[in-house]
Design a protein around this motif. Structure first.
Motif, short mmCIF file in Angstrom:
data_model
loop_
_atom_site.label_atom_id
_atom_site.label_comp_id
_atom_site.label_asym_id
_atom_site.label_seq_id
_atom_site.Cartn_x
_atom_site.Cartn_y
_atom_site.Cartn_z
N PHE A 125 0.82 -1.21 0.00
CA PHE A 125 0.00 0.00 0.00
C PHE A 125 0.86 1.26 0.00
O PHE A 125 2.05 1.24 0.32
CB PHE A 125 -0.96 0.03 1.20
CG PHE A 125 -0.30 0.06 2.56
CD1 PHE A 125 0.21 1.25 3.08
CD2 PHE A 125 -0.22 -1.09 3.34
CE1 PHE A 125 0.80 1.29 4.33
CE2 PHE A 125 0.37 -1.06 4.61
CZ PHE A 125 0.88 0.13 5.10
N GLY A 126 0.17 2.37 -0.37
CA GLY A 126 0.75 3.70 -0.26
C GLY A 126 -0.25 4.61 0.45
O GLY A 126 -1.43 4.62 0.10
N ILE A 127 0.20 5.33 1.48
CA ILE A 127 -0.64 6.26 2.24
C ILE A 127 -0.07 7.66 2.10
O ILE A 127 1.12 7.89 2.32
CB ILE A 127 -0.69 5.88 3.73
CG1 ILE A 127 -1.43 4.55 3.94
CG2 ILE A 127 -1.37 6.99 4.55
CD1 ILE A 127 -1.44 4.08 5.38
N TRP A 128 -0.94 8.61 1.73
CA TRP A 128 -0.53 10.01 1.72
C TRP A 128 -1.00 10.65 3.02
O TRP A 128 -2.17 10.67 3.35
CB TRP A 128 -1.14 10.75 0.53
CG TRP A 128 -0.85 12.22 0.56
CD1 TRP A 128 -1.76 13.21 0.74
CD2 TRP A 128 0.42 12.85 0.42
NE1 TRP A 128 -1.14 14.45 0.72
CE2 TRP A 128 0.21 14.25 0.53
CE3 TRP A 128 1.71 12.37 0.23
CZ2 TRP A 128 1.25 15.16 0.44
CZ3 TRP A 128 2.75 13.29 0.15
CH2 TRP A 128 2.51 14.66 0.26
N ASP A 129 -0.02 11.15 3.76
CA ASP A 129 -0.27 11.84 5.03
C ASP A 129 -0.21 13.33 4.73
O ASP A 129 0.87 13.93 4.59
CB ASP A 129 0.81 11.43 6.04
CG ASP A 129 0.62 12.05 7.41
OD1 ASP A 129 -0.07 13.10 7.50
OD2 ASP A 129 1.16 11.51 8.39
N ASN A 132 1.56 15.82 7.42
CA ASN A 132 3.02 15.71 7.46
C ASN A 132 3.67 15.76 6.09
O ASN A 132 4.90 15.65 5.98
CB ASN A 132 3.43 14.42 8.18
CG ASN A 132 3.06 14.43 9.64
OD1 ASN A 132 3.30 15.40 10.35
ND2 ASN A 132 2.43 13.34 10.10
N ARG A 133 2.84 15.88 5.04
CA ARG A 133 3.34 15.96 3.67
C ARG A 133 4.33 14.84 3.38
O ARG A 133 5.46 15.05 2.94
CB ARG A 133 4.01 17.33 3.42
CG ARG A 133 3.11 18.54 3.60
CD ARG A 133 2.07 18.62 2.51
NE ARG A 133 2.63 18.72 1.17
CZ ARG A 133 1.92 18.65 0.06
NH1 ARG A 133 0.60 18.47 0.14
NH2 ARG A 133 2.48 18.77 -1.11
N GLN A 134 3.90 13.62 3.63
CA GLN A 134 4.76 12.49 3.34
C GLN A 134 3.96 11.32 2.79
O GLN A 134 2.78 11.15 3.11
CB GLN A 134 5.53 12.04 4.59
CG GLN A 134 4.68 11.49 5.72
CD GLN A 134 5.52 11.07 6.92
OE1 GLN A 134 6.70 11.39 7.01
NE2 GLN A 134 4.91 10.36 7.86
N ILE A 208 9.39 -0.76 4.96
CA ILE A 208 8.54 0.40 4.86
C ILE A 208 9.34 1.53 4.22
O ILE A 208 10.55 1.66 4.46
CB ILE A 208 7.98 0.82 6.25
CG1 ILE A 208 6.93 1.93 6.11
CG2 ILE A 208 9.08 1.21 7.19
CD1 ILE A 208 6.17 2.19 7.41
N LEU A 209 8.69 2.33 3.40
CA LEU A 209 9.34 3.43 2.69
C LEU A 209 8.63 4.73 3.02
O LEU A 209 7.40 4.78 3.04
CB LEU A 209 9.29 3.15 1.18
CG LEU A 209 9.86 4.19 0.21
CD1 LEU A 209 10.34 3.49 -1.06
CD2 LEU A 209 8.85 5.28 -0.17
N VAL A 210 9.40 5.77 3.26
CA VAL A 210 8.85 7.09 3.54
C VAL A 210 9.46 8.08 2.56
O VAL A 210 10.69 8.21 2.46
CB VAL A 210 9.14 7.53 4.99
CG1 VAL A 210 8.56 8.93 5.23
CG2 VAL A 210 8.58 6.54 5.98
N CYS A 211 8.60 8.78 1.84
CA CYS A 211 9.04 9.77 0.85
C CYS A 211 8.44 11.14 1.21
O CYS A 211 7.22 11.27 1.34
CB CYS A 211 8.60 9.34 -0.55
SG CYS A 211 8.98 10.51 -1.87
N ASN A 212 9.30 12.13 1.37
CA ASN A 212 8.83 13.50 1.61
C ASN A 212 9.62 14.46 0.73
O ASN A 212 10.38 14.03 -0.15
CB ASN A 212 8.93 13.87 3.09
CG ASN A 212 10.34 13.71 3.63
OD1 ASN A 212 11.32 13.97 2.93
ND2 ASN A 212 10.45 13.26 4.89
#
Length: 609
Positions: A125-129, A132-134, A208-212
């Motif tokens: 999955f991908g979640i847009w927060d 927090n703009r991430q 887990i991957l975090v992109c900002n």
């Protein structure tokens, strides 16, 4: 097996909705039920829906929670009741009938990045927060669901379908030389995070991957734990605990009215089929199980059909046979328009495509028995040696007696198999190929890589180290991807009950004797359920190799004279590939046909543009 896609422009550039919609439309073969997109400035998510659970009947994605979090997911969660209770304790009320994507959103709202510590099952999955703009992306523990991504300057794109990412105009067709070399050495990519394309990465299982705006980070959130050894006072307790855990694992993977089972005539998949039938039969006449079995009638001696038929008769489930005699060497390429996303070494098989299409005619969900073999694997020599080192002579004698007096034991001593294992010739094990491009071989130190990875072991202190190592093997994630729609192109979700986290933990904690050697646990659990002809059947490999049988046929002579694609020379020195027509050693034939598999893929890639 829904399709997911997302784009995030880290520099704030707006998303082109029409292009995102075209990517979602491309995924329609994965999710024929609906396709939707969501765009908010520099971020956009797309989804193609395949409804496979009761909770997904009215589901819509991309989905939102409080207009703060947005998700696109291909997910099926285990232990939903426990997750709902944990969420309630965190002050979040989710409905029991909520779709899995909504539960993931609640988990993220409750725990943030630590949400993956509370999720069990198969997910990508991908979640847009928004606050927090991430962008937060994750892949399940064993890699049953795939996840790919590409960083293209300030653009980040992800999907669970590799060919979907390749549509992006900024993604080049440049190949990853190390990944292609891995395929030629190991049949699979061993470099963590790599794909066959230089611009596209694969999110590894349990990561887990975090992109900002500032960075893209990836970290591992789980590692297969070492289970504390367990012992039961009475054998019946162990059998009942196993049945309960298996039924729960199967029930979590059903949640639908009908299911197919890829069933052999052995123990693992019939045990899964029996559990599925037991669960669905209690739901009424509108719920059904159907078995699917691959058989050979003439190519090689093959007994799976009759044994699988006995299981189907005992369980009172219909069975469909897929006869594979006429598959031929790469014959499926002549009559199937199929775009393999990455090289696949399947010289005498269609990769299960015909059987998947057979399942798709009636079902959207299929179960396998994968995982039973590795989870119950053991070495008796190691077991007895450890007891003797601890001076436990009484238990050594008791275990030996228990082993020899097991029901049907003297038809299952496997003397020949053990002899062949102990005294196998060097030709019966994988060997380093002689036909690699010398420049590539030197530049990437491929011989050193082959030696390091071929002999690599996973050090652990588990009850049965060989079983832990077998379950932790990266081959499983590669196998799961072969059954995913990104490869098959068929809208069927394949699920693997033996890879349930609780069940795996239980099985890895069992002692070799009496339960694991010769799968005694499954044999006992199947008493009165499966026919004794199957329950007590000795475990044995195929009496003959289909590939070797095909190589003896005159029509297979062409394999030694194939025309090399111009790009093959980057990886293979064509003149050094030995002739394989008439070869009788399975490993030699398998290894020396890899260049031909790569050649077919390079040609198909060039033809597809």
């Amino acid at each position: 097996m829904s399709g997911i896609v997302g784009i995030y422009h880290r520099d704030g550039a707006p998303i082109e909705r029409a292009f995102l919609k075209s990517l979602a439309d491309f995924l329609a073969y994965r999710g024929p039920d609906s396709r939707e997109c969501w765009v908010d400035g520099s971020v956009g998510l797309g989804h193609a829906m395949l409804r496979t659970t009761h909770e997904s009947l009215n589901e819509r994605q991309p989905a939102s929670l409080d207009e703060r979090f947005w998700i696109t997911a291909d997910a099926r969660l285990d232990a939903r009741a426990e997750l709902l209770q944990e969420l309630k304790q965190r002050g979040r009320e989710a409905q029991p009938g909520a779709p899995d994507s909504e539960l993931i959103l609640h988990a993220y709202a409750a725990w943030g990045l630590a949400c993956v510590d509370h999720l069990r099952g198969d997910f990508s999955f991908g979640i847009w927060d928004a606050r927090n703009r991430q962008l937060v992306c994750a892949r399940d523990h064993f890699g049953i669901k795939p996840f790919y991504y590409a960083q293209l300057g300030e653009a980040f794109i992800f999907s669970n379908t590799l060919n979907c990412i390749r549509i992006h105009p900024a993604v080049s067709g440049r190949l990853n030389d190390l990944a292609i070399s891995d395929f030629l050495l190991f049949d699979m990519i061993r470099e963590p995070g790599a794909t066959s394309f230089a611009d596209i990465q694969r999110l590894a299982p349990a990561h887990i991957l975090v992109c900002n705006e500032d960075s893209v980070s990836v970290h591992r959130y789980w590692k297969l734990p070492v289970s504390a050894p367990i012992h039961h006072k009475r054998p019946s307790e162990c059998v009942e605990q196993f049945r309960g855990l298996l039924d729960r694992a199967v029930a979590d993977r059903l949640r639908t009215s009908s299911v197919g089972v890829f069933m052999s005539g052995g123990l693992d998949s019939p045990t899964v089929a029996a559990s599925a039938q037991r669960i669905l039969a209690g739901n009424g006449p509108d719920f059904s199980v159907r078995a699917y079995t691959e058989v050979f009638e003439n190519l090689i001696p093959h007994e799976e059909g009759p044994y699988a038929g006995l299981v189907a008769e005992a369980l009172r489930v219909p069975i469909a046979f897929q006869v594979s005699d006429e598959t031929g060497l790469w014959k499926y390429l002549d009559h199937q328009n199929h775009d393999w996303p990455e090289p696949s070494h399947l010289p005498c098989s269609d990769g299960g495509l015909a059987q998947m299409r057979q399942v798709a005619a009636r079902n959207r969900v299929a179960l396998t028995g994968f995982g039973g073999d590795p989870a119950l694997s053991c070495l008796l020599s190691v077991h007895f040696l450890q007891l003797l080192k601890k001076w436990q002579f009484g238990r050594t004698l008791a275990d030996a007696i228990r082993y020899l007096t097991a029901e049907g034991r003297f038809s299952r001593l496997y003397v020949r198999t053990r002899w062949q294992r102990w005294f196998a010739s060097k030709s019966q094990v994988p060997h380093y190929p002689v036909w690699l491009n010398p420049g590539l071989e030197k530049r990437l130190d491929l011989r050193g890589r082959w030696e390091a990875l071929t002999g690599a072991t996973v050090q652990n202190e588990s009850a049965r180290p060989v079983a832990y190592e077998a379950i932790a093997d990266p081959t499983w994630a590669a196998l799961f991807e072969r059954y995913d729609s990104t490869v098959t192109g068929v809208p069927v979700e394949v699920r693997h009950p033996f890879f349930d986290l609780q069940l795996i933990g239980f099985l890895l904690a069992l002692p070799a004797l009496p339960w694991c050697s010769d799968k005694e646990l499954l044999r006992e659990a199947a008493r009165g359920i499966l026919p004794d002809a199957v329950r007590l059947r000795p475990k044995s490999p195929l009496p003959a190799d289909p590939l070797i049988a095909l190589l003896q046929r005159p029509e297979s002579a062409w394999v030694d004279w194939f025309e090399a694609d111009p790009e093959l020379g980057r990886y293979v020195e064509r003149r050094s590939v030995p002739k394989v027509f008439g070869e009788k050693d399975p490993w030699s034939a398998w290894i020396h046909l890899r260049p031909l598999s790569l050649n077919f893929w390079l040609r198909s890639k060039a033809a597809a543009g």
